[in-house]
Design a protein around this motif. Structure first.
Motif, PDB file in Angstrom:
ATOM      1  N   VAL A  72       0.884  -1.069  -0.060  1.00 43.22           N
ATOM      2  CA  VAL A  72       0.125   0.036   0.002  1.00 43.22           C
ATOM      3  C   VAL A  72       0.742   1.114  -0.067  1.00 43.22           C
ATOM      4  O   VAL A  72       2.023   1.036   0.334  1.00 43.22           O
ATOM      5  CB  VAL A  72      -1.006   0.072   1.218  1.00 43.22           C
ATOM      6  CG1 VAL A  72      -1.994  -1.240   1.157  1.00 43.22           C
ATOM      7  CG2 VAL A  72      -0.154   0.085   2.532  1.00 43.22           C
ATOM      8  N   PRO A  73       0.452   2.288  -0.432  1.00 44.27           N
ATOM      9  CA  PRO A  73       1.221   3.484  -0.831  1.00 44.27           C
ATOM     10  C   PRO A  73       1.157   4.379   0.620  1.00 44.27           C
ATOM     11  O   PRO A  73       0.789   5.606   0.466  1.00 44.27           O
ATOM     12  CB  PRO A  73       0.461   4.236  -1.858  1.00 44.27           C
ATOM     13  CG  PRO A  73      -0.872   3.786  -1.911  1.00 44.27           C
ATOM     14  CD  PRO A  73      -0.887   2.560  -1.310  1.00 44.27           C
ATOM     15  N   ARG A  74       1.451   4.066   1.752  1.00 44.05           N
ATOM     16  CA  ARG A  74       1.680   4.702   2.817  1.00 44.05           C
ATOM     17  C   ARG A  74       2.623   4.119   3.765  1.00 44.05           C
ATOM     18  O   ARG A  74       3.463   3.220   3.353  1.00 44.05           O
ATOM     19  CB  ARG A  74       0.305   4.347   3.862  1.00 44.05           C
ATOM     20  CG  ARG A  74      -1.102   4.412   3.142  1.00 44.05           C
ATOM     21  CD  ARG A  74      -1.409   5.932   3.336  1.00 44.05           C
ATOM     22  NE  ARG A  74      -2.604   6.497   2.930  1.00 44.05           N
ATOM     23  CZ  ARG A  74      -2.290   7.275   1.805  1.00 44.05           C
ATOM     24  NH1 ARG A  74      -1.623   7.859   1.415  1.00 44.05           N
ATOM     25  NH2 ARG A  74      -3.674   7.775   1.199  1.00 44.05           N
ATOM     26  N   THR A  75       3.087   4.946   4.691  1.00 44.15           N
ATOM     27  CA  THR A  75       4.182   4.423   5.656  1.00 44.15           C
ATOM     28  C   THR A  75       3.804   3.261   6.598  1.00 44.15           C
ATOM     29  O   THR A  75       2.392   3.092   6.765  1.00 44.15           O
ATOM     30  CB  THR A  75       4.711   5.625   6.600  1.00 44.15           C
ATOM     31  OG1 THR A  75       3.512   5.874   7.748  1.00 44.15           O
ATOM     32  CG2 THR A  75       4.921   6.891   5.933  1.00 44.15           C
ATOM     33  N   PRO A  76       4.658   2.563   7.184  1.00 47.54           N
ATOM     34  CA  PRO A  76       4.331   1.444   7.898  1.00 47.54           C
ATOM     35  C   PRO A  76       3.186   1.971   8.962  1.00 47.54           C
ATOM     36  O   PRO A  76       2.272   1.284   9.261  1.00 47.54           O
ATOM     37  CB  PRO A  76       5.546   1.023   8.536  1.00 47.54           C
ATOM     38  CG  PRO A  76       6.664   1.362   7.432  1.00 47.54           C
ATOM     39  CD  PRO A  76       6.116   2.552   6.872  1.00 47.54           C
ATOM     40  N   THR A  77       3.643   3.088   9.737  1.00 46.10           N
ATOM     41  CA  THR A  77       2.479   3.557  10.557  1.00 46.10           C
ATOM     42  C   THR A  77       1.258   3.810  10.092  1.00 46.10           C
ATOM     43  O   THR A  77       0.259   3.505  10.828  1.00 46.10           O
ATOM     44  CB  THR A  77       3.133   4.709  11.477  1.00 46.10           C
ATOM     45  OG1 THR A  77       4.324   4.380  12.008  1.00 46.10           O
ATOM     46  CG2 THR A  77       2.345   5.315  12.600  1.00 46.10           C
ATOM     47  N   GLU A  78       1.166   4.435   9.100  1.00 44.09           N
ATOM     48  CA  GLU A  78      -0.229   5.195   8.342  1.00 44.09           C
ATOM     49  C   GLU A  78      -0.788   3.511   8.094  1.00 44.09           C
ATOM     50  O   GLU A  78      -2.266   3.451   8.131  1.00 44.09           O
ATOM     51  CB  GLU A  78      -0.056   5.721   7.324  1.00 44.09           C
ATOM     52  CG  GLU A  78       0.507   7.290   7.538  1.00 44.09           C
ATOM     53  CD  GLU A  78       0.931   7.832   6.447  1.00 44.09           C
ATOM     54  OE1 GLU A  78       0.898   9.044   6.213  1.00 44.09           O
ATOM     55  OE2 GLU A  78       1.406   7.276   5.292  1.00 44.09           O
ATOM     56  N   ALA A  79      -0.082   2.609   7.511  1.00 46.47           N
ATOM     57  CA  ALA A  79      -0.891   1.209   6.949  1.00 46.47           C
ATOM     58  C   ALA A  79      -1.078   0.609   8.208  1.00 46.47           C
ATOM     59  O   ALA A  79      -2.277  -0.053   8.138  1.00 46.47           O
ATOM     60  CB  ALA A  79       0.447   0.472   6.458  1.00 46.47           C
ATOM     61  N   PHE A  80      -0.584   0.734   9.494  1.00 48.74           N
ATOM     62  CA  PHE A  80      -0.998  -0.128  10.736  1.00 48.74           C
ATOM     63  C   PHE A  80      -2.121   0.667  11.139  1.00 48.74           C
ATOM     64  O   PHE A  80      -3.146  -0.050  11.540  1.00 48.74           O
ATOM     65  CB  PHE A  80       0.077   0.188  11.761  1.00 48.74           C
ATOM     66  CG  PHE A  80      -0.161  -0.325  13.013  1.00 48.74           C
ATOM     67  CD1 PHE A  80       0.082  -1.831  13.398  1.00 48.74           C
ATOM     68  CD2 PHE A  80      -1.012   0.346  14.055  1.00 48.74           C
ATOM     69  CE1 PHE A  80      -0.177  -2.293  14.579  1.00 48.74           C
ATOM     70  CE2 PHE A  80      -1.225  -0.043  15.257  1.00 48.74           C
ATOM     71  CZ  PHE A  80      -0.929  -1.413  15.490  1.00 48.74           C
ATOM     72  N   VAL A  81      -2.396   1.863  11.059  1.00 48.06           N
ATOM     73  CA  VAL A  81      -3.629   2.567  11.672  1.00 48.06           C
ATOM     74  C   VAL A  81      -4.818   1.949  10.846  1.00 48.06           C
ATOM     75  O   VAL A  81      -5.759   2.056  11.208  1.00 48.06           O
ATOM     76  CB  VAL A  81      -3.239   4.103  11.602  1.00 48.06           C
ATOM     77  CG1 VAL A  81      -4.604   4.864  11.744  1.00 48.06           C
ATOM     78  CG2 VAL A  81      -2.492   4.376  12.658  1.00 48.06           C
ATOM     79  N   GLY A  82      -4.389   2.282   9.116  1.00 45.11           N
ATOM     80  CA  GLY A  82      -5.500   1.844   8.461  1.00 45.11           C
ATOM     81  C   GLY A  82      -6.047   0.551   8.599  1.00 45.11           C
ATOM     82  O   GLY A  82      -7.177   0.117   8.361  1.00 45.11           O
ATOM     83  N   PHE A  83      -5.120  -0.552   9.064  1.00 48.23           N
ATOM     84  CA  PHE A  83      -5.307  -1.707   9.222  1.00 48.23           C
ATOM     85  C   PHE A  83      -6.214  -2.013  10.655  1.00 48.23           C
ATOM     86  O   PHE A  83      -7.219  -2.685  10.605  1.00 48.23           O
ATOM     87  CB  PHE A  83      -4.101  -2.684   9.139  1.00 48.23           C
ATOM     88  CG  PHE A  83      -4.597  -4.285   9.145  1.00 48.23           C
ATOM     89  CD1 PHE A  83      -4.777  -4.813   8.010  1.00 48.23           C
ATOM     90  CD2 PHE A  83      -4.626  -4.860  10.327  1.00 48.23           C
ATOM     91  CE1 PHE A  83      -5.091  -6.112   7.962  1.00 48.23           C
ATOM     92  CE2 PHE A  83      -4.944  -6.331  10.389  1.00 48.23           C
ATOM     93  CZ  PHE A  83      -5.474  -6.969   9.140  1.00 48.23           C
ATOM     94  N   THR A  84      -5.690  -1.308  11.483  1.00 47.42           N
ATOM     95  CA  THR A  84      -6.343  -1.553  12.911  1.00 47.42           C
ATOM     96  C   THR A  84      -7.517  -0.628  13.137  1.00 47.42           C
ATOM     97  O   THR A  84      -8.705  -0.953  13.574  1.00 47.42           O
ATOM     98  CB  THR A  84      -5.116  -1.436  14.102  1.00 47.42           C
ATOM     99  OG1 THR A  84      -4.609  -0.197  13.891  1.00 47.42           O
ATOM    100  CG2 THR A  84      -4.298  -2.593  13.847  1.00 47.42           C
ATOM    101  N   PHE A 101       3.964  -4.886   9.001  1.00 50.53           N
ATOM    102  CA  PHE A 101       3.961  -3.746   8.250  1.00 50.53           C
ATOM    103  C   PHE A 101       5.434  -3.326   7.913  1.00 50.53           C
ATOM    104  O   PHE A 101       6.065  -2.563   8.908  1.00 50.53           O
ATOM    105  CB  PHE A 101       3.378  -2.328   8.657  1.00 50.53           C
ATOM    106  CG  PHE A 101       1.625  -2.967   9.189  1.00 50.53           C
ATOM    107  CD1 PHE A 101       0.796  -2.659   8.023  1.00 50.53           C
ATOM    108  CD2 PHE A 101       1.818  -3.762  10.367  1.00 50.53           C
ATOM    109  CE1 PHE A 101      -0.557  -3.136   8.625  1.00 50.53           C
ATOM    110  CE2 PHE A 101       0.220  -4.156  10.654  1.00 50.53           C
ATOM    111  CZ  PHE A 101      -0.808  -3.658   9.737  1.00 50.53           C
ATOM    112  N   THR A 102       6.207  -3.403   6.657  1.00 46.20           N
ATOM    113  CA  THR A 102       7.587  -3.377   6.292  1.00 46.20           C
ATOM    114  C   THR A 102       7.548  -2.173   5.219  1.00 46.20           C
ATOM    115  O   THR A 102       6.960  -2.346   4.010  1.00 46.20           O
ATOM    116  CB  THR A 102       8.168  -4.580   6.216  1.00 46.20           C
ATOM    117  OG1 THR A 102       7.686  -5.610   7.034  1.00 46.20           O
ATOM    118  CG2 THR A 102       9.628  -4.687   5.834  1.00 46.20           C
ATOM    119  N   GLU A 103       8.758  -1.363   5.301  1.00 43.07           N
ATOM    120  CA  GLU A 103       8.693  -0.498   4.425  1.00 43.07           C
ATOM    121  C   GLU A 103       9.268  -1.242   3.113  1.00 43.07           C
ATOM    122  O   GLU A 103      10.040  -2.288   3.057  1.00 43.07           O
ATOM    123  CB  GLU A 103       9.925   0.328   4.843  1.00 43.07           C
ATOM    124  CG  GLU A 103       9.730   1.632   5.746  1.00 43.07           C
ATOM    125  CD  GLU A 103      10.685   2.725   5.742  1.00 43.07           C
ATOM    126  OE1 GLU A 103      11.472   2.831   4.694  1.00 43.07           O
ATOM    127  OE2 GLU A 103      10.978   3.049   6.990  1.00 43.07           O
TER     128      GLU A 103
END
Length: 137
Positions: free
Chosen positions: A11-23, A95-97
């Motif tokens: 996904v085109p997000r940082t790992p932290t942004e991806a984490f927030v989107g997932f959780t 969630f990995t860069e």
């Protein structure tokens, strides 16, 4: 042990942004058809220190428990949606860069001998990750 179900997407997000989107936003991309009562599904509630539940109006159906909550790149929970809590499996999401954002890798493990038919019902993770990716993109 039975092989885990594995799905991944970038996904085109940082790992932290991806984490927030997932959780924190799981209820926005989760397929209501994969809930106890699709007609009344309103979201998913996740307590970083406790239960994971489908929300149906004023009712909550607990189907998991958070085991690890690390917004820098790792989420793990016990999972028993569709099977008894005492037969809980494990969702492990990392969630990995990656060059184009973040690689999200989900591993659904903990299947015990005799649960092969049940495991075969959990091949929807790829579809769910597509819904997730569309939500966070």
């Amino acid at each position: 042990m039975i092989d885990p179900v594995v799905a991944e997407i970038t996904v085109p997000r940082t790992p932290t942004e991806a984490f927030v989107g997932f959780t924190a936003q799981m209820g926005e991309w989760w397929d209501p058809m994969l809930s106890p009562d699709p007609a009344t599904f309103t979201g998913i509630s996740i307590d970083p220190n406790g239960p994971v539940a489908s929300v149906h109006g004023d009712e909550e159906y607990v189907w998991g428990r958070v085991m690890n909550w690390d917004p820098i790149g790792h989420y793990t929970q016990e999972f028993w949606l569709g099977h008894p809590e005492e037969e809980a499996t494990v969702l492990d999401v990392r969630f990995t860069e990656a060059p184009e954002g973040t690689l999200v890798r989900l591993v659904h493990s903990g299947w015990m001998p005799g649960t092969e038919e049940l495991r075969d019902k959990y091949t929807h993770w790829g579809d769910l990750l597509e819904r997730y990716a569309a939500h966070v993109s």
